[in-house]
Write a protein that holds these residues in place. Structure first.
Motif, PDB file in Angstrom:
ATOM      1  N   LYS A  29     -12.686   1.219  -2.231  1.00  0.00           N
ATOM      2  CA  LYS A  29     -11.915   0.343  -3.114  1.00  0.00           C
ATOM      3  C   LYS A  29     -10.819  -0.387  -2.348  1.00  0.00           C
ATOM      4  O   LYS A  29     -10.491  -1.536  -2.667  1.00  0.00           O
ATOM      5  CB  LYS A  29     -11.304   1.144  -4.274  1.00  0.00           C
ATOM      6  CG  LYS A  29     -12.311   1.508  -5.353  1.00  0.00           C
ATOM      7  CD  LYS A  29     -11.616   2.011  -6.615  1.00  0.00           C
ATOM      8  CE  LYS A  29     -12.630   2.241  -7.726  1.00  0.00           C
ATOM      9  NZ  LYS A  29     -11.983   2.643  -8.999  1.00  0.00           N
ATOM     10  N   LEU A  30     -10.273   0.265  -1.332  1.00  0.00           N
ATOM     11  CA  LEU A  30      -9.257  -0.389  -0.509  1.00  0.00           C
ATOM     12  C   LEU A  30      -9.859  -1.586   0.212  1.00  0.00           C
ATOM     13  O   LEU A  30      -9.273  -2.678   0.233  1.00  0.00           O
ATOM     14  CB  LEU A  30      -8.683   0.608   0.503  1.00  0.00           C
ATOM     15  CG  LEU A  30      -7.670   0.024   1.504  1.00  0.00           C
ATOM     16  CD1 LEU A  30      -6.444  -0.509   0.781  1.00  0.00           C
ATOM     17  CD2 LEU A  30      -7.266   1.075   2.526  1.00  0.00           C
TER      18      LEU A  30
ATOM     19  N   THR B  63      -5.928   5.373  -3.303  1.00  0.00           N
ATOM     20  CA  THR B  63      -7.136   4.588  -3.563  1.00  0.00           C
ATOM     21  C   THR B  63      -8.218   4.955  -2.548  1.00  0.00           C
ATOM     22  O   THR B  63      -7.929   5.157  -1.364  1.00  0.00           O
ATOM     23  CB  THR B  63      -6.817   3.080  -3.461  1.00  0.00           C
ATOM     24  OG1 THR B  63      -5.804   2.755  -4.419  1.00  0.00           O
ATOM     25  CG2 THR B  63      -8.046   2.234  -3.733  1.00  0.00           C
ATOM     26  N   SER B  64      -9.460   5.021  -2.975  1.00  0.00           N
ATOM     27  CA  SER B  64     -10.554   5.386  -2.071  1.00  0.00           C
ATOM     28  C   SER B  64     -10.755   4.319  -1.000  1.00  0.00           C
ATOM     29  O   SER B  64     -10.429   3.141  -1.227  1.00  0.00           O
ATOM     30  CB  SER B  64     -11.858   5.552  -2.856  1.00  0.00           C
ATOM     31  OG  SER B  64     -12.315   4.300  -3.328  1.00  0.00           O
TER      32      SER B  64
ATOM     33  N   SER C  73      -4.130  -1.645  -8.073  1.00  0.00           N
ATOM     34  CA  SER C  73      -4.718  -0.400  -8.556  1.00  0.00           C
ATOM     35  C   SER C  73      -4.637  -0.395 -10.076  1.00  0.00           C
ATOM     36  O   SER C  73      -3.729  -0.988 -10.661  1.00  0.00           O
ATOM     37  CB  SER C  73      -3.946   0.802  -8.012  1.00  0.00           C
ATOM     38  OG  SER C  73      -4.093   0.911  -6.618  1.00  0.00           O
TER      39      SER C  73
ATOM     40  N   CYS D 110       0.880  -1.169   0.000  1.00  0.00           N
ATOM     41  CA  CYS D 110       0.000   0.000   0.000  1.00  0.00           C
ATOM     42  C   CYS D 110       0.917   1.219   0.000  1.00  0.00           C
ATOM     43  O   CYS D 110       1.468   1.587   1.042  1.00  0.00           O
ATOM     44  CB  CYS D 110      -0.891  -0.037   1.243  1.00  0.00           C
ATOM     45  SG  CYS D 110      -2.180   1.198   1.282  1.00  0.00           S
TER      46      CYS D 110
ATOM     47  N   ILE E 168      -1.457  -1.814  -4.195  1.00  0.00           N
ATOM     48  CA  ILE E 168      -2.478  -0.773  -4.326  1.00  0.00           C
ATOM     49  C   ILE E 168      -1.909   0.581  -3.895  1.00  0.00           C
ATOM     50  O   ILE E 168      -1.048   0.650  -3.005  1.00  0.00           O
ATOM     51  CB  ILE E 168      -3.729  -1.144  -3.502  1.00  0.00           C
ATOM     52  CG1 ILE E 168      -4.938  -0.334  -3.949  1.00  0.00           C
ATOM     53  CG2 ILE E 168      -3.477  -1.023  -2.007  1.00  0.00           C
ATOM     54  CD1 ILE E 168      -6.255  -0.922  -3.493  1.00  0.00           C
TER      55      ILE E 168
END
Length: 217
Positions: A111-112, A107-108, A127, A82, A103
């Motif tokens: 979505k995470l 990322t929102s 992502s 992340c 990711i």
């Protein structure tokens, strides 16, 4: 049963934000949060979370090195990098070390959380920006005529239905199950079943291996 999560990030604000995202969802349980790779190396084998959100640049031992050391002895722990990094070298170094997903921090939250669930269900979420780089790398390495694709790979792809091929193509673009279901107007559960059959037919265990097959490697 809630998906158990640990977070490793040396930036306090980002770490606390990730903690809140996990804590605010009933489907996820935060087991621990650490600010250094050294701490993670000691605590993660004891806690045995389902998923670890791992930063790359930790100051001391890097997140990639943490994964490289932890994964062989803890194969059931799933590591999702992340990070803010989009560099090709970082992506492939992390995946080679044993990371299961990759990711971006921008990322929102929704979505995470979707990505954490997908990872726990056998997927390999990335992502969209990361997936494009992975796909581009596969395409570059496979810039050979269509007839040069191995017969065994081509034969395996031929066992897929049109719908499965359609879903595999969307997986190769980095879409999450939720996004695929919306685009194809089918339920997420139906997407999961199709993905299960794709993995079974191609004899692979995750998205990265499936995409690899898709591009003939």
């Amino acid at each position: 049963m809630a998906i158990t999560v640990c977070i490793v990030d040396d930036t306090a604000d980002i770490r606390h934000a990730l903690e809140e995202i996990v804590r605010l969802s009933d489907d996820y349980k935060l087991l621990g949060s650490f600010s250094s790779g050294e701490d993670a190396l000691q605590k993660l084998p004891v806690l045995q979370p389902n998923v670890v959100l791992m930063d790359i640049n930790l100051g001391g031992i890097s997140g990639i090195e943490c994964v490289r050391r932890l994964k062989p002895e803890n194969p059931d722990i799933l590591f999702m990098m992340c990070t803010v990094y989009e560099e090709d070298e970082k992506i492939f170094e992390a995946l080679s070390a044993g990371a299961n997903g990759y990711i971006l921090k921008k990322t929102s939250p929704a979505k995470l959380l979707d990505a954490i669930r997908e990872l726990s269900e056998g997927g390999a979420p990335m992502s969209t920006q990361i997936a494009r780089k992975v796909v581009a790398a596969f395409q570059q390495k496979n810039s050979t005529p269509d007839h040069a694709v191995s017969f065994s790979t081509e034969g395996k792809l031929n066992t897929l239905s049109n719908r499965e091929l359609e879903i595999l193509e969307l997986l190769s673009k980095g879409l999450l199950y939720k996004e695929i279901s919306a685009q194809l107007f089918i339920s997420q559960e139906t997407v999961r079943k199709h993905v299960y059959h794709i993995y079974e037919k191609l004899h692979v265990n995750n998205r990265i291996e499936a995409v690899n097959r898709y591009f003939g490697r």
